[in-house]
Design a protein around this motif. Sequence first.
Motif, PDB file in Angstrom:
ATOM      1  N   ALA A 195       0.847  -1.197   0.000  1.00  0.00           N
ATOM      2  CA  ALA A 195       0.000   0.000   0.000  1.00  0.00           C
ATOM      3  C   ALA A 195       0.882   1.246   0.000  1.00  0.00           C
ATOM      4  O   ALA A 195       0.658   2.179  -0.784  1.00  0.00           O
ATOM      5  CB  ALA A 195      -0.935  -0.003   1.205  1.00  0.00           C
ATOM      6  N   ALA A 196       1.896   1.260   0.850  1.00  0.00           N
ATOM      7  CA  ALA A 196       2.807   2.403   0.913  1.00  0.00           C
ATOM      8  C   ALA A 196       3.572   2.562  -0.395  1.00  0.00           C
ATOM      9  O   ALA A 196       3.765   3.692  -0.876  1.00  0.00           O
ATOM     10  CB  ALA A 196       3.771   2.233   2.085  1.00  0.00           C
ATOM     11  N   ASP A 215     -10.695  -2.904  -3.379  1.00  0.00           N
ATOM     12  CA  ASP A 215     -11.694  -1.924  -2.937  1.00  0.00           C
ATOM     13  C   ASP A 215     -11.243  -1.121  -1.725  1.00  0.00           C
ATOM     14  O   ASP A 215     -11.537   0.074  -1.629  1.00  0.00           O
ATOM     15  CB  ASP A 215     -13.013  -2.624  -2.583  1.00  0.00           C
ATOM     16  N   ARG A 216     -10.557  -1.771  -0.798  1.00  0.00           N
ATOM     17  CA  ARG A 216     -10.254  -1.133   0.490  1.00  0.00           C
ATOM     18  C   ARG A 216      -8.857  -0.525   0.585  1.00  0.00           C
ATOM     19  O   ARG A 216      -8.604   0.285   1.465  1.00  0.00           O
ATOM     20  CB  ARG A 216     -10.425  -2.137   1.624  1.00  0.00           C
ATOM     21  N   ILE A 217      -7.949  -0.953  -0.285  1.00  0.00           N
ATOM     22  CA  ILE A 217      -6.586  -0.414  -0.241  1.00  0.00           C
ATOM     23  C   ILE A 217      -6.254   0.344  -1.530  1.00  0.00           C
ATOM     24  O   ILE A 217      -5.923   1.526  -1.504  1.00  0.00           O
ATOM     25  CB  ILE A 217      -5.534  -1.525   0.005  1.00  0.00           C
ATOM     26  N   VAL A 218      -6.336  -0.346  -2.652  1.00  0.00           N
ATOM     27  CA  VAL A 218      -5.879   0.236  -3.917  1.00  0.00           C
ATOM     28  C   VAL A 218      -6.773   1.392  -4.376  1.00  0.00           C
ATOM     29  O   VAL A 218      -6.273   2.478  -4.679  1.00  0.00           O
ATOM     30  CB  VAL A 218      -5.775  -0.855  -5.006  1.00  0.00           C
ATOM     31  N   LEU A 278      -6.117  14.799  -2.711  1.00  0.00           N
ATOM     32  CA  LEU A 278      -6.724  15.002  -1.401  1.00  0.00           C
ATOM     33  C   LEU A 278      -5.635  15.087  -0.341  1.00  0.00           C
ATOM     34  O   LEU A 278      -4.638  14.370  -0.402  1.00  0.00           O
ATOM     35  CB  LEU A 278      -7.705  13.878  -1.084  1.00  0.00           C
ATOM     36  N   PRO A 279      -5.827  15.961   0.640  1.00  0.00           N
ATOM     37  CA  PRO A 279      -4.793  16.133   1.669  1.00  0.00           C
ATOM     38  C   PRO A 279      -4.697  14.908   2.581  1.00  0.00           C
ATOM     39  O   PRO A 279      -5.582  14.061   2.613  1.00  0.00           O
ATOM     40  CB  PRO A 279      -5.283  17.363   2.454  1.00  0.00           C
ATOM     41  N   GLU A 280      -3.606  14.903   3.322  1.00  0.00           N
ATOM     42  CA  GLU A 280      -3.342  13.861   4.312  1.00  0.00           C
ATOM     43  C   GLU A 280      -3.309  12.453   3.705  1.00  0.00           C
ATOM     44  O   GLU A 280      -3.750  11.488   4.316  1.00  0.00           O
ATOM     45  CB  GLU A 280      -4.338  13.937   5.459  1.00  0.00           C
ATOM     46  N   THR A 281      -2.799  12.377   2.489  1.00  0.00           N
ATOM     47  CA  THR A 281      -2.594  11.087   1.844  1.00  0.00           C
ATOM     48  C   THR A 281      -1.098  10.815   1.906  1.00  0.00           C
ATOM     49  O   THR A 281      -0.344  11.236   1.039  1.00  0.00           O
ATOM     50  CB  THR A 281      -3.107  11.115   0.391  1.00  0.00           C
ATOM     51  N   ASP A 282      -0.699  10.146   2.969  1.00  0.00           N
ATOM     52  CA  ASP A 282       0.713   9.879   3.186  1.00  0.00           C
ATOM     53  C   ASP A 282       0.912   8.400   3.507  1.00  0.00           C
ATOM     54  O   ASP A 282      -0.034   7.614   3.471  1.00  0.00           O
ATOM     55  CB  ASP A 282       1.274  10.771   4.291  1.00  0.00           C
ATOM     56  N   GLU A 283       2.136   8.034   3.811  1.00  0.00           N
ATOM     57  CA  GLU A 283       2.435   6.628   4.074  1.00  0.00           C
ATOM     58  C   GLU A 283       1.630   6.094   5.254  1.00  0.00           C
ATOM     59  O   GLU A 283       1.153   4.952   5.217  1.00  0.00           O
ATOM     60  CB  GLU A 283       3.932   6.439   4.336  1.00  0.00           C
TER      61      GLU A 283
END
Length: 191
Positions: free
Chosen positions: A93-94, A157-160, A171-176
């Motif tokens: 995911a990271a 659906d939940r990660i990718v 969108l903000p706050e999309t970090d590791e």
Amino acid sequence: MADVSADPRARRPGGRSARVRAVVHRAAADLVAERGADQVTVPAVAERAGVNPSTIYRRWGTLPALLADIAAQRADTAPEPTGDLHDDLANHAAWTLADLSRPGGVAFFRAEVAPDVDERRAGLRECLQRVSTRFETILDAARERGETPPSLERVLDRIVAPIYFRVVFSLPETDETYARSLAAALLDADS
């Protein structure tokens, strides 16, 4: 029929063609990072790479096709599995977030799935297949260890999907931390 493998002029993996591909990929990636994809041209890539523009047109045809090829090759840099389902899902995911978030990352993704690159939408299917295979490998390994991992559909659906959505729309706050939390939330919901 002649044995082509005995011909010293036969194409060799890692030969001149691979070197040209590597130098053109690097030049295009650097230019996209420096200028943005909309400011990059085939002649600029050729100049930076030290090749004739006809080399790029002959091999890739268009700049979007070149960018799509670069995006497809990036999948080779995904992290190696650790043998721990949580860590593997979180690491991938990271990595997915980092790959999309790198300078020009969204441009490479858009080029890969653009209808003008491939009218049959094979690029879109190949992109989904690469992402699916990367995660399916993790899920299969967990099954082999006797675990009960989530389905590939749930992972997509939940990660990718949330990662792609958040990066594409800035969108903000999309970090590791966010990416890793998606994996944790999926596994918590399934336990």
